[in-house]
Write a protein that holds these residues in place. Structure first.
Motif, PDB file in Angstrom:
ATOM      1  N   ALA A  19     -10.973  26.264  21.374  1.00 17.42           N
ATOM      2  CA  ALA A  19     -10.456  26.963  22.150  1.00 17.42           C
ATOM      3  C   ALA A  19      -9.470  26.055  23.001  1.00 17.42           C
ATOM      4  N   LYS A  20      -9.654  24.761  23.096  1.00 16.61           N
ATOM      5  CA  LYS A  20      -8.779  23.895  23.849  1.00 16.61           C
ATOM      6  C   LYS A  20      -7.762  22.996  23.096  1.00 16.61           C
ATOM      7  N   GLY A  21      -7.949  23.282  21.575  1.00 17.86           N
ATOM      8  CA  GLY A  21      -7.224  22.353  20.714  1.00 17.86           C
ATOM      9  C   GLY A  21      -7.438  20.870  20.872  1.00 17.86           C
ATOM     10  N   ARG A  22      -8.710  20.710  21.060  1.00 16.22           N
ATOM     11  CA  ARG A  22      -9.100  19.295  21.398  1.00 16.22           C
ATOM     12  C   ARG A  22      -9.334  18.539  20.211  1.00 16.22           C
ATOM     13  N   PRO A  23      -8.871  17.425  19.983  1.00 19.10           N
ATOM     14  CA  PRO A  23      -9.279  16.426  18.975  1.00 19.10           C
ATOM     15  C   PRO A  23     -10.802  16.306  18.709  1.00 19.10           C
ATOM     16  N   PRO A  27     -16.207  20.284  28.792  1.00 15.33           N
ATOM     17  CA  PRO A  27     -14.962  19.520  29.061  1.00 15.33           C
ATOM     18  C   PRO A  27     -14.097  20.199  30.204  1.00 15.33           C
ATOM     19  N   SER A  28     -13.266  19.783  30.705  1.00 18.94           N
ATOM     20  CA  SER A  28     -12.390  20.469  31.776  1.00 18.94           C
ATOM     21  C   SER A  28     -11.677  21.751  30.949  1.00 18.94           C
ATOM     22  N   ALA A  29     -11.517  22.885  31.587  1.00 21.78           N
ATOM     23  CA  ALA A  29     -11.247  24.083  30.941  1.00 21.78           C
ATOM     24  C   ALA A  29      -9.836  24.250  30.967  1.00 21.78           C
ATOM     25  N   ASN A  30      -9.106  23.354  30.284  1.00 26.08           N
ATOM     26  CA  ASN A  30      -7.473  23.643  30.096  1.00 26.08           C
ATOM     27  C   ASN A  30      -7.388  23.285  28.308  1.00 26.08           C
ATOM     28  N   ARG A  31      -6.251  23.425  28.155  1.00 23.03           N
ATOM     29  CA  ARG A  31      -5.811  23.006  26.796  1.00 23.03           C
ATOM     30  C   ARG A  31      -5.843  21.556  26.685  1.00 23.03           C
ATOM     31  N   VAL A  57      -2.930  19.630  32.418  1.00 17.88           N
ATOM     32  CA  VAL A  57      -3.401  19.303  33.708  1.00 17.88           C
ATOM     33  C   VAL A  57      -4.771  20.153  33.984  1.00 17.88           C
ATOM     34  N   SER A  58      -5.981  19.647  34.111  1.00 18.18           N
ATOM     35  CA  SER A  58      -7.138  20.097  34.438  1.00 18.18           C
ATOM     36  C   SER A  58      -6.940  21.099  35.555  1.00 18.18           C
ATOM     37  N   PRO A  59      -7.678  22.364  35.396  1.00 13.68           N
ATOM     38  CA  PRO A  59      -7.554  23.453  36.196  1.00 13.68           C
ATOM     39  C   PRO A  59      -8.723  23.286  37.590  1.00 13.68           C
ATOM     40  N   ARG A 104      -0.774   9.700  29.007  1.00 11.32           N
ATOM     41  CA  ARG A 104      -0.574  11.337  28.997  1.00 11.32           C
ATOM     42  C   ARG A 104      -1.324  12.289  28.708  1.00 11.32           C
ATOM     43  N   HIS A 105      -2.761  12.047  29.408  1.00 12.70           N
ATOM     44  CA  HIS A 105      -3.641  13.019  29.145  1.00 12.70           C
ATOM     45  C   HIS A 105      -3.863  14.159  29.836  1.00 12.70           C
ATOM     46  N   TYR A 106      -3.253  13.996  31.021  1.00  7.07           N
ATOM     47  CA  TYR A 106      -3.448  15.006  32.158  1.00  7.07           C
ATOM     48  C   TYR A 106      -1.977  15.639  32.584  1.00  7.07           C
ATOM     49  N   SER A 107      -1.191  15.898  31.519  1.00  2.00           N
ATOM     50  CA  SER A 107       0.387  15.876  31.904  1.00  2.00           C
ATOM     51  C   SER A 107       1.021  17.495  32.092  1.00  2.00           C
TER      52      SER A 107
HETATM   53 MG    MG Z   1     -10.012  16.879  30.263  1.00  2.00          MG
END
Ligand code: MG
Ligand code: TXA
Length: 320
Positions: free
Chosen positions: A43-47, A130-134, A138-140, A219-222
């Motif tokens: 869902a997040k496209g997270r590695p 994890p934080s509920a963002n792609r 930026v975290s929601p 650039r993890h939260y951009s």
């Molecule tokens: Mg996060």
């Protein structure tokens, strides 16, 4: 059935639920259910190299999910839980390799939010979230932000805007010297007052490498809009948004009547108030499809460490 009861059923049947915490909204799944945990990454496209934080109701339950509980963990949990501090400890077998991205350690925390705590209590099992963002966004900090990031289909518990606004402090207790992997609202000074000297992971690492905390990738939260950081006052420019640090006197724009300015968001000049609103401000400016966003950096002093860390990850520093 209440919304929380419904969310518990969803978690039990291997589904995802977004829920509020005091820091940011989380995207949760049963931490002991591997297929459910895989859905989070998808869902997040997270590695798959970036481990998830495991949420529990209290310290007693946290102990079930790790194989060592040092005196430092006991003291810190007693002082800061429920609250924005994640403790990295050797993981128990019930936590699968997907959750920890293959590591032998697990990040555990007890969130300080009534909705999260009721969910964890009724579910009775640890929730990986994890934080509920792609990934890399930026975290929601509101339920609306979660909807923007992950869509209408997702089950979201709405607990209003998050009080802290930036992600938890991550402290690695599995190392010889306890080390802060990610600064947050619980400061190094507060931790040192309880357990003595702690290290600070200072380096910036590329996401996806075998770093001790992949969330420390640059650039993890951009925002999507190019974002530039200023030590001191950011100049006015047409089509450019500014996140200003609130202060008593701003240098007046020399040509206010003749120049179009971009939108401005003024954030409180205190670390707690600033952190609470930072992500919402970045999101608001990002939404306006500007040419650029400029962010004024708060002072380089200990109480601002976590906020400066997040701003650094959001953009590129400008020297002037
Ligand atoms: Mg996060
Ligand atoms: O405030 C928070 O921590 C929020 C809320 C939802 O609890 N969660 C959050 O999760 O920020 P996430 O996945 O966006 O960030 C988790 C961070 C990452 O930087 C990750 O690398 C680190 O925690 N982490 C998790 N488990 C770890 C472990 N076993 N070892 C080292 N770092 C770990």
């Amino acid at each position: 059935m209440t919304a929380i009861e419904h969310a518990v059923e969803s978690l039990r049947s291997g589904g995802l639920v977004a829920f509020p915490t005091e820091t940011v909204y989380g995207l949760g799944a049963d931490a002991t259910n591997t297929p459910a945990v895989r859905k989070i990454f998808k869902a997040k496209g997270r590695p798959a190299t970036n481990p998830l934080i495991v949420h529990v109701m209290n310290a007693e339950i946290a102990r079930r999910y790790c194989t060592a509980w040092p005196a430092a963990a006991e003291k810190l949990a007693a002082t800061f839980w429920p609250g924005p501090l994640t403790l990295v400890l050797p993981k128990a077998q019930s936590i699968g390799d997907e959750v920890t991205a293959g590591r032998k350690t697990v990040g555990l925390r007890v969130p300080r939010h009534p909705v999260a705590l009721e969910l964890l209590e009724k579910f009775g099992v640890a929730v990986a979230a994890p934080s509920a963002n792609r990934s890399n966004h930026v975290s929601p900090t509101t339920a609306e932000h979660v909807r923007e990031e992950l869509g209408k289909e997702l089950e979201i518990l709405d607990g209003g805007p998050c009080a802290v606004g930036i992600e938890s402090t991550v402290l690695d207790l599995s190392a010889e010297l306890p080390t802060i992997l990610r600064p947050g609202n619980v400061t190094r000074e507060q931790i040192e007052a309880i357990i003595g000297a702690v290290g600070m992971f200072g380096g910036s690492v590329e996401s996806g490498t075998a770093a001790s905390s992949p969330g420390l990738g640059e650039r993890h939260y951009s925002p999507v809009t190019p974002t530039f950081l200023f030590e001191g006052e950011a100049p006015y420019a047409a089509g450019v948004g500014v996140v200003r640090l609130g202060k008593k006197t701003l240098t007046p724009d020399p040509l206010p009547e003749y120049r179009a300015r971009g939108p401005e968001v003024v954030l409180p000049n205190d670390p707690v108030g600033y952190a609470r609103l930072l992500y919402a401000a970045l999101r608001e400016l990002d939404r306006q499809k500007l040419q650029a966003i400029q962010v004024e950096m708060p002072p380089d002093s200990p109480e601002w460490t976590a906020v400066r860390d997040r701003i650094h990850r959001a953009g590129v520093a400008i020297s002037h």
